[in-house]
Design an enzyme around this catalytic site. Structure first.
Site, PDB file in Angstrom:
ATOM      1  N   GLU A 103      91.158  35.568 -54.895  1.00 57.39           N
ATOM      2  CA  GLU A 103      91.418  34.124 -54.902  1.00 57.39           C
ATOM      3  C   GLU A 103      91.057  33.588 -56.280  1.00 57.39           C
ATOM      4  OE1 GLU A 103      89.459  32.030 -51.635  1.00 57.39           O
ATOM      5  OE2 GLU A 103      89.807  33.753 -50.339  1.00 57.39           O
TER       6      GLU A 103
ATOM      7  N   GLU B 143      84.684  36.918 -46.558  1.00 55.72           N
ATOM      8  CA  GLU B 143      83.445  36.159 -46.548  1.00 55.72           C
ATOM      9  C   GLU B 143      82.555  36.446 -45.343  1.00 55.72           C
ATOM     10  OE1 GLU B 143      84.389  32.515 -49.436  1.00 55.72           O
ATOM     11  OE2 GLU B 143      85.053  32.158 -47.403  1.00 55.72           O
TER      12      GLU B 143
HETATM   13  C1  GAL Z   1      87.194  30.776 -50.444  1.00 62.34           C
HETATM   14  C2  GAL Z   1      87.655  31.230 -49.087  1.00 62.34           C
HETATM   15  C3  GAL Z   1      88.919  30.560 -48.658  1.00 62.34           C
HETATM   16  C4  GAL Z   1      88.816  29.081 -48.898  1.00 62.34           C
HETATM   17  C5  GAL Z   1      88.520  28.808 -50.339  1.00 62.34           C
HETATM   18  C6  GAL Z   1      88.311  27.355 -50.638  1.00 62.34           C
HETATM   19  O1  GAL Z   1      85.840  30.961 -50.594  1.00 62.34           O
HETATM   20  O2  GAL Z   1      87.824  32.616 -49.031  1.00 62.34           O
HETATM   21  O3  GAL Z   1      89.127  30.835 -47.308  1.00 62.34           O
HETATM   22  O4  GAL Z   1      87.780  28.587 -48.139  1.00 62.34           O
HETATM   23  O5  GAL Z   1      87.335  29.428 -50.692  1.00 62.34           O
HETATM   24  O6  GAL Z   1      89.416  26.591 -50.413  1.00 62.34           O
HETATM   25 MG    MG Z   2      85.278  30.847 -45.822  1.00 61.24          MG
END
Ligand code: GAL
Ligand code: MG
Length: 999
Positions: free
Chosen positions: A493, A428
């Protein structure tokens, strides 16, 4: 342009001063070490400028200083304050400048070194200090280091003396590096990993980078090593072992301090996450010996996929942070090993080090136990996104060194680990020139692995196209397109495990398995980041953002793991295990005997497993057996027949074929018999038997204008004619239902409902329903009394609702049968897209604390998350029905329940449904659950609160990701919900539930 004079820790061009170049971590090192973990003198200051004069001198009087443990973050030891933000920096975005008020900790310790030690070099190794640190030894300035999650090492040989030595560190909370460490986590500072002194031989090894690969034949290994030594060493030795057997041995001769090794080795065993075969390379030079664990495996791009050893693999992964509820970012080796074992036990085959490199030991574990790793540079500058200038430093060449340093150090340190298959440039931080340079630098160092970075949205420099939280529709679009140069896709993710959920994982897995372009993903995330707390009133619980008066904060957004803070696997972890299980077990329906076992392993044959099966009914096993000698290559399906004997079913009894795929032999992370996957099939044999109702005892009906009472010596049912409701049910002289059923469409919202909550509760007011009684009628039949109540159900100011018919049949033998029919109605346009549930809530006597049910269990389950919960007969207490989420929310639901009972030692109130229903049974109400911010705030209700649902919505993953999918949304609809209630002796529930009457 800022007029501020840059402080040392406000200069992104300085990545370190006198810091040693990064080199590979060794598995073993003959060099002596002194651990400096332990208690240090500690002086906490609001800003470095307040440092006492001469604080770095050995003779400084520290008697008035505090003491602190190393490693430990200072915020969890009474200094500074706890603060959690997901995205926001806690100061103005003015890189590289940081607040004047820059909390800092001066750490001092003493260490005795003898003459023997001084003959060799002394290296001070700080394995993880953040965000920046200055080092003094015996009063002399040694250097400066940055990056929280990669070792900073200093050669202090020239500074140490025989006898007592003084080591002083000054650690800064904020530095220009902070702009690059804006990961979603608690803001914590200090020394968070081990500190040690290494007695590195003066004639010693500086680096040993070992790269092993596997040729296309699948059995010839390649081995390249590059060894660097200190001055004055001419020769050495390189030996490769397989266990105790020497595979090769080579004398090394160093040219300019360097030597190379290059081999082709026939007949090696490959390394994969499923077969983590390791070899040990031992390098000796001068008086120094180090060893490195290596594995033969090759990662390559082949036909638009990435392969491991020529095989297109699927990553079933999870995102892993350093976290512990008592120590914050300080994590023990034991915990790391437990994590890896738990992952393996849950079929997880990959881990992303989000969002910084892990402690060295973690990679050793991944090598040994077998996990594919995406190693990620300690780099995130998410806060810039919210300034509208996301690329601010990412695309500014003045920050190039800082970016590249973070990538390069990671590779130099971790490159020996076979488990690492991709280098991730960070998280990010948008995209720009600095990432281009970082990717170039990483490729120049290591061309044997792939490059990952989700922020490279167009996949310009990455080998894989990575996205996060992509909805299924878009994912399928990616799968079917060739966009982004058709690079293979990974979801770095997805499946946001916040609170109750995620649901809907099955659908993702289905896509991953269907489309070759999709190579899997990583659940966000492994562990809930709750802070263990014991308050003055004795409450024990876990805190999250905002609990420390920290503002702004992201509340419980850090409570988003598969593992609860007390290390209980959440229901979602069990679900994930089953969804990604490498053996899929299906039944050929017509035969009811023939199984098809699909092998989803990438490398393992199913021959290592055995299939245990049984035929079960009620809480019994009718027959069981084991299928051995099965074999199916990866990707293949195998048909096997389960040789169960023909049987005559008992009346009103369901039979199941249960199948379980288990490890035949012990594996490194589990004992023999460990279950990898299971399946359950309801068999069609069914013998329905309906009996005549026994002759009923006469009932007496007493009515007033406002109430009605139907009773005999066995049963009493009382109704309010005003409210059109059963107000109490007494069986055998004891009140068992204290308040009768009422329709409800609401559940205490879950985190994954966060974007619907406001509509549901402040616009559609689903938590504020009312029923209006339209008619109350009574029919005295020969054997029973029937009460029919017609009502209208609606919520505050809503034009939608249901016309309801409640029907109660009271039988003189002591049974009540209930049915509710709803016709849905809308005379306006506004209504929620879907409802959390359609069901009834009723209350039962508090003393009935023992729960038994026949349905899915044991754990909670929801329509889009029930794969880990087979149908069975389960037993627990009312409290045992709850899942104790850190942030209270709807929990404990069970699906497909055909009977359940609430009882005490001697008797049970038995509820039997014709069609499977959903249940929730709690000692608290939805209202108090919704209100509570911590488990101890949930108020205990006077009665047991029972929900019987016609339908219950799924969980989804919408706190970050996909909403509940269409099939798992409860739409406003007509329905009928029916069950009967009677009392039985404890232990008689199963038999009693089978008694079915003709009408
Ligand atoms: C993503 C990020 C993670 C965490 C997640 C939300 O955007 O990469 O670090 O923030 O969202 O829990
Ligand atoms: Mg983040």
């Amino acid at each position: 342009m800022s007029g501020r004079v840059k402080k040392r820790w406000e200069n992104q061009a300085i990545t370190g001063i006198n810091r040693r170049k990064a080199y590979t971590s060794f598995y073993e090192d003959s060099a002596k070490k002194i651990s400096l973990n332990g208690i240090w003198d500690f002086l906490y200051l609001e800003a470095p400028e307040f440092s006492p004069e001469d604080f770095m001198l050995p003779e400084t009087d520290t008697t008035t200083w505090d003491q602190i443990k190393v490693p430990a973050v200072w915020q969890m030891n009474g200094y500074d304050n706890m603060h959690y933000t997901d995205v926001l920096y806690l100061f103005p975005v003015n890189p590289p400048f940081v607040p004047d008020k820059n909390p800092c900790g001066i750490y001092k310790t003493k260490v005795m070194l003898d003459n023997e030690w001084l003959k060799e070099d002394t290296i001070l190794r700080l394995k993880g200090v953040g965000s920046a640190v200055d080092v003094w030894v015996n009063g002399t300035y040694v250097g400066y280091g940055k990056i929280s999650h990669i070792p900073n090492e200093f050669d202090i040989s020239a500074n140490v003396i025989e006898g007592q030595n003084d080591i002083t560190l000054r650690v800064y909370k904020w530095s220009d590096g902070t702009y690059l460490e804006d990961q979603d986590m608690w803001w914590m500072s200090g020394i968070c990993r081990d500190v040690e002194l290494v007695n590195e031989p003066r004639k010693g090894i500086l680096d040993a980078a070992v790269t092993a690969g596997l040729c296309k034949d699948g059995s010839t290994g390649t081995l390249e090593a590059e060894i660097k030594v200190k001055e004055g060493i001419d020769t050495g030795k390189f030996v490769l072992y397989d266990g105790e057997t020497i595979m090769l041995s080579q004398e090394l001769s160093f040219d300019n301090g360097r030597a190379k090794v290059s081999y082709r080795l026939p007949g090696v065993e490959p390394w994969t996450a499923e077969t983590p075969k390791l070899y040990r390379a031992v390098v000796a030079a001068g008086s120094h010996t180090v060893s490195v664990m290596t594995g033969f495996r090759t990662i390559r791009m082949e036909n638009d996929n990435f392969t491991v050893n020529g095989k297109v693999i699927l990553l079933n992964g999870v995102n892993h942070h350093d976290y512990n509820p008592a120590t914050g970012r300080v994590v023990s080796r034991e915990q790391l090993e437990e994590d890896v074992i738990l992952m393996k036990k849950h079929n997880i085959n990959a881990v992303r080090c989000s969002h910084y490199p892990a402690e060295d030991y973690f990679y050793d574990l991944c090598d040994q136990y077998g996990l594919y790793v995406i190693d990620e540079a300690d780099l995130e500058c998410h806060g810039f996104e919210w300034t509208g200038n996301y690329k601010w430093i990412t695309d500014n060449p003045e920050w190039e060194t800082a970016y590249v340093d973070r990538g390069v150090r990671m590779v130099q340190r971790n490159r020996n680990h076979p488990s690492i298959i991709m280098w991730s440039l960070g998280n990010e931080s948008e995209f720009g020139c600095n990432f281009v340079k970082m990717a170039e630098a990483i490729r120049a160092l290591d061309s044997t692995r792939l490059i990952h970075y989700e922020g490279d949205f167009e996949a310009e420099v990455t080998d894989v196209y990575s996205t996060m939280y992509t909805r299924l529709k878009r994912l399928q679009e990616i799968a079917e397109s060739t966009e982004k140069k058709n690079k293979p896709h990974v979801m770095c993710e997805y499946g946001h495990a916040m609170g109750n959920g995620p649901g809907g994982l099955l659908e993702y897995q289905e896509l991953y398995r269907r489309y070759k372009r999709l190579q899997g993903g990583f659940i966000w995330e492994w562990y809930d980041h709750g802070i263990y707390t014991e308050d003055e009133e004795g409450h024990r619980y876990y805190r999250y953002g905002g609990c420390y008066g920290d503002f702004p904060n992201n509340g419980n957004f850090c409570i988003d793991g598969l593992l609860m803070p007390d290390r209980t696997p959440s229901p979602a972890l069990c679900q994930y295990k089953q969804v990604i299980a490498p053996v899929e077990i299906k039944l050929v329906v017509q035969s009811e005997r023939e199984l098809v076992l699909k092998n989803w392993y990438d490398f393992r044959n199913l021959s290592g497993l055995q299939i245990k099966w049984n035929i079960s009914y009620d809480d019994k096993v009718l027959e069981e057996g084991v299928l051995d000698g099965i074999s199916a290559a990866p990707g293949e399906a195998l048909a096997v027949e389960v040789p169960y004997s023909a049987f005559v079913p008992q009346a009103n009894t369901e039979y199941f074929l249960n199948v379980s795929a288990c490890e035949k032999e012990e594996v490194s992370y589990a004992a023999a018999g460990h279950e990898v996957s299971f399946a359950q099939f309801r068999l069609s044999q069914h013998q329905k038997l309906l009996r005549e109702r026994p002759r009923q005892r006469p009932l007496l009906v007493e009515e007033t204008a406002v109430s009605c009472r139907i009773s005999n010596e066995c049963i009493t049912a009382e109704f309010s004619k005003v409210y059109g409701q059963l107000t109490c049910l007494v069986i055998d002289g004891k009140e068992c239902i204290t308040e009768g059923p009422k329709l409800t469409v609401y559940r205490a919202t879950i985190d994954n409902d966060m974007y619907k909550k406001d509509d549901w509760m402040n616009k559609y007011f689903i938590q504020l329903p009312q029923e209006q009684t339209e008619s109350f009628s009574l029919e005295e039949r020969e054997q029973e009394v029937k009460v029919q109540i017609n009502k209208y159900f609606g919520c505050l100011n809503q034009s939608w609702g249901f016309y309801l018919t409640y029907e109660y049949r009271i039988f003189g033998e002591g049974e009540l049968s209930f049915s509710l029919t709803g016709k849905n109605f809308q005379n306006g346009k506004e209504e929620p897209v879907f409802l959390p549930r359609i069901g009834v809530q009723l209350q039962t006597a508090k003393e009935l604390q023992r729960v038994k049910w026949y349905g899915r269990g044991f754990g909670e389950n929801y329509p889009d998350s029930k794969e880990a919960c087979p149908v069975g007969i389960y037993e627990t207490t009312v409290d045992g029905m709850s899942t104790n989420y850190v942030f209270p929310q709807e929990n404990g639901h069970r699906e497909e329940v055909t009977w359940f009972s609430l009882g005490n030692e001697t008797e049970s109130l038995l509820f039997t449904a014709e069609q499977g229903v959903g249940i929730n049974i709690h000692n608290y109400t939805e209202e108090s659950l919704e209100k509570a911010k911590y488990p101890w705030e949930i108020e205990e209700a006077e009665d047991v609160i029972v929900h019987v649902d016609y339908l219950h919505s799924g969980l989804g993953s919408n706190s970050c990701g996909e909403e509940q999918l269409e099939p798992y949304r409860v739409k406003r609809q007509d329905f009928t919900l029916a069950f009967s209630v009677k009392k039985v002796a404890a232990g008689q529930e199963i038999e009693a539930a089978k008694v079915k009457y003709l009408k």
